[in-house]
Scaffold this active site. Structure first.
Site, PDB file in Angstrom:
ATOM      1  CG  ASP A  30      -1.788  -1.169  -7.245  1.00  0.00           C
ATOM      2  OD1 ASP A  30      -0.990  -2.265  -7.382  1.00  0.00           O
ATOM      3  OD2 ASP A  30      -2.996  -1.613  -6.748  1.00  0.00           O
ATOM      4  CG  ASP A  31       0.933  -3.666  -9.713  1.00  0.00           C
ATOM      5  OD1 ASP A  31       1.130  -4.012  -8.191  1.00  0.00           O
ATOM      6  OD2 ASP A  31       0.063  -4.204 -10.200  1.00  0.00           O
ATOM      7  NE  ARG A  72      -2.124  -2.216  -1.866  1.00  0.00           N
ATOM      8  CZ  ARG A  72      -2.327  -0.924  -2.338  1.00  0.00           C
ATOM      9  NH1 ARG A  72      -3.063  -0.336  -2.013  1.00  0.00           N
ATOM     10  NH2 ARG A  72      -2.267  -1.141  -3.923  1.00  0.00           N
ATOM     11  CE  LYS A 130      -4.726  -3.290  -4.455  1.00  0.00           C
ATOM     12  NZ  LYS A 130      -3.948  -3.927  -5.609  1.00  0.00           N
ATOM     13  CG  HIS A 132      -5.938  -6.490  -1.773  1.00  0.00           C
ATOM     14  ND1 HIS A 132      -4.880  -6.983  -2.475  1.00  0.00           N
ATOM     15  CD2 HIS A 132      -6.888  -7.556  -1.918  1.00  0.00           C
ATOM     16  CE1 HIS A 132      -5.096  -8.119  -2.595  1.00  0.00           C
ATOM     17  NE2 HIS A 132      -6.323  -8.667  -2.461  1.00  0.00           N
ATOM     18  CG  ASP A 330       1.364  -1.911  -4.546  1.00  0.00           C
ATOM     19  OD1 ASP A 330       2.112  -1.581  -5.665  1.00  0.00           O
ATOM     20  OD2 ASP A 330       0.269  -2.713  -4.531  1.00  0.00           O
TER      21      ASP A 330
END
Length: 583
Positions: A30-31, A72, A130, A132, A330
């Protein structure tokens, strides 16, 4: 050719439909920035990820969305995020757009997930991490093809406890197999998510250790989304490592990426205008900023450490040699918040959220760390911009595909690839058909991503032709890829709201605008972008839109709209009563 892979992959229909169909492990950071892992040029210790890279293909021209939920949506369906209902994350969509089908911020039921297709084909399907993409019962992963799930429904959360990381959430919303879930007291996100994934895989083993079906394991980490947090033993390894600052780090990574063949020699890299002058900082501020980057590096390494535990478990149960690994991020590195976290104002705001920013405990339970735009730019080196923005630093991230079932020669693949390509590639590697225009008795969106298997086999130089345009939009920012070229408009205040044209093959840092030199190509791509907007239901944002301000406005709107409606009705009634009384 784009990559020099020559070995063939044994993915015949016969081999894929016997008991040796490959397991798939899809790992999503993530990031994570473009050069954060060692095999892409970073200094952070990521031996597990790098060992996969050493046995597989590193895609150096892979692109995703500029923020998480849209990425995603495409990753798991192979469908454009607007057509899947996720034009933006739900927290940033203005009320004026919420009635439009492309702007729901949650995964629509007009798309089929790769998990659903694999489950139907006999795979066991697991998710730990995650989500989301919706938190109503019908939109949780347990209803979107995953048999066993541990899922965080929000954009992020604390990594040490069940706590929301920003005040837009009342709680950190975790779910287990579709039901609300309470985290254990000894929770640390990367360790916990891998523990649960191992438990899921273990639960389907027979008594003799064999398995009746292959598995699809989707492991979307919280690392390295804010708040950036890590165990002390990992932080200690980077203490003092970043005291030379973000500009030095950005250049170090650029040179290393060139050495590894990730970017071409002599690729220029402009300094972002949002990057502060390291030499103007006081020694105390340099020490504090270096510690923030140290915590970030520690969180990346901790993620890699726990991935190693999963890999080791697969070796122990004899499934490693039958597993294909896909690792990516992502979107690009996270710049949110000012570089100056160590200020009275910043500390006051953090205290209101129950966090501290004390140097000695930075990264530990109760502390809040973000990377800031200057180190985020170093994380994305040698690219321009970062998460939330349409520059390459927001869109171009690492992609590694590896595993013994592929039987491939390790290499770097420079052909353009896109996040929508992951689902059709997984389906191809597992011998599962793509859905047509209908699925389970209803119309669905067709997959528009490309199968990357021909690139893995070395049969083709590229999967997108020079005349195949790939469009993308986020909150008014526009992108169109066509061959080696990229048309892009990045909104202010970081961007300048101007359309530009770059050759991202030899200029991934987007330093040379070609819009004047190649006016015909520029106009053609502008026309193609307008066509993309029409075909995908893209809306222009309201005047004055700012994504950070919109999060705050949406918080007020969502929390108090019931009270606001009541007040409005009361005003209407009072006005009506006064009109009636005058008759």
């Amino acid at each position: 050719m784009a990559g020099s892979v020559h070995s063939e992959i044994d993915v015949s229909a016969a081999s894929l439909h016997d008991n040796k169909r490959p397991n798939i492990v899809l790992i999503l950071a993530d990031d994570l920035g473009y050069t954060d892992v060692g095999s892409f040029g970073g200094e952070i210790a990521t031996p597990t990820i790098d060992s996969l890279a050493a046995e597989g293909i590193r895609f150096s021209n892979y692109h995703t969305a500029a923020n998480c939920a849209p990425a995603r949506a495409m990753l798991l369906t192979g469908v454009s995020n607007h057509r899947a209902g996720v034009a933006n994350i739900i927290e940033m969509i203005p009320p004026e757009q919420r009635d439009h089908p492309a702007y729901q911020g949650e995964l629509s039921h007009n798309v089929v997930t790769v998990a659903t297709l694999l489950e139907e084909a006999g795979y066991n399907t697991y998710m730990s991490g995650k989500w989301h993409l919706g938190r109503t019962q019908d939109k949780l992963p347990s209803r979107r093809g995953f048999q066993r799930t541990i899922a965080l429904a929000d954009s992020g959360a604390d990594n040490w406890e069940q706590k929301p990381y920003i005040p837009i959430y009342d709680n950190a919303n975790w779910y287990a197999d579709g039901e609300r879930f309470t985290l254990p007291d000894d929770f640390y996100s990367s360790r916990f998510l891998v523990d649960k994934m191992i438990d899921f895989i273990k639960s389907d083993q027979l008594k003799d250790g064999s398995r009746e079906a292959p598995f699809f394991a989707y492991l979307p980490f919280q690392a390295v989304h804010i708040p950036v947090q890590a165990p002390q033993e990992f932080i200690d390894r980077y203490e003092g490592r970043y005291l030379e600052g973000w500009t030095t780090l950005r250049e170090e990574r650029r040179r290393r990426a060139i050495e590894l063949g990730i970017v071409l020699p002599d690729v220029p890299a402009a300094t972002m205008h949002t990057t502060r002058d390291w030499n103007e900082l006081s020694d105390e501020d340099k020490r504090f900023e270096a510690k923030r980057m140290a915590v970030y590096a520690a969180m990346v390494e901790a993620m890699d450490f726990h991935i190693a535990r999963l890999v080791q478990y697969l070796r122990e149960i004899g499934e490693f040699d039958n597993t294909i690994f896909i690792f990516t991020s992502d979107n690009g590195s996270e710049p949110s918040g000012a570089d100056a976290l160590n200020t009275t104002r910043a500390r006051f705001q953090l205290a209101r959220q129950g966090y501290t920013a004390d140097y000695e405990t930075l990264g530990l339970k109760g502390s809040f760390v973000n990377l800031g735009p200057s180190f985020a730019s170093a994380s994305a080196s040698p690219l321009a911009y970062y998460k939330f923005y349409a520059g390459e630093g927001g869109l171009r991230v690492p992609l590694i595909i590896a595993g013994k079932p592929l039987a491939i020669k390790p290499d770097v693949e420079r052909a353009f690839t896109y996040v929508k390509d992951i689902t059709p590639t997984i389906l191809s590697l597992t011998g599962v058909d793509q859905p047509g225009g209908r699925y389970a008795g209803k119309p669905v969106e067709r997959i528009t991503g490309k199968d990357l298997s021909p690139l893995l086999k070395g049969n083709v130089d590229k999967v997108y032709g020079d005349d195949e345009a790939i469009g993308y939009e986020l909150a008014g920012q526009g992108v169109l890829f066509l061959g080696d070229y990229k048309l892009v408009m990045t909104r202010g205040p970081v961007g300048d709201d101007r359309w530009r044209l770059f050759n991202i093959n030899n200029d991934p840092g987007e330093t040379r605008d070609l819009s004047s030199q190649q006016a015909v190509r520029f106009q053609k791509m502008l026309n193609l972008y307008q066509q993309y907007k029409r075909e995908n239901g893209v809306l222009d944002p309201p005047q004055g839109y700012n994504h950070i301000r919109q999060v705050a406005l949406n918080t007020i709107y969502d929390r108090f709209r019931g009270e606001a409606v009541a007040v409005l009705i009361l005003i209407v009634l009072l006005v009506g009563f006064r009109v009636y009384a005058k008759k």
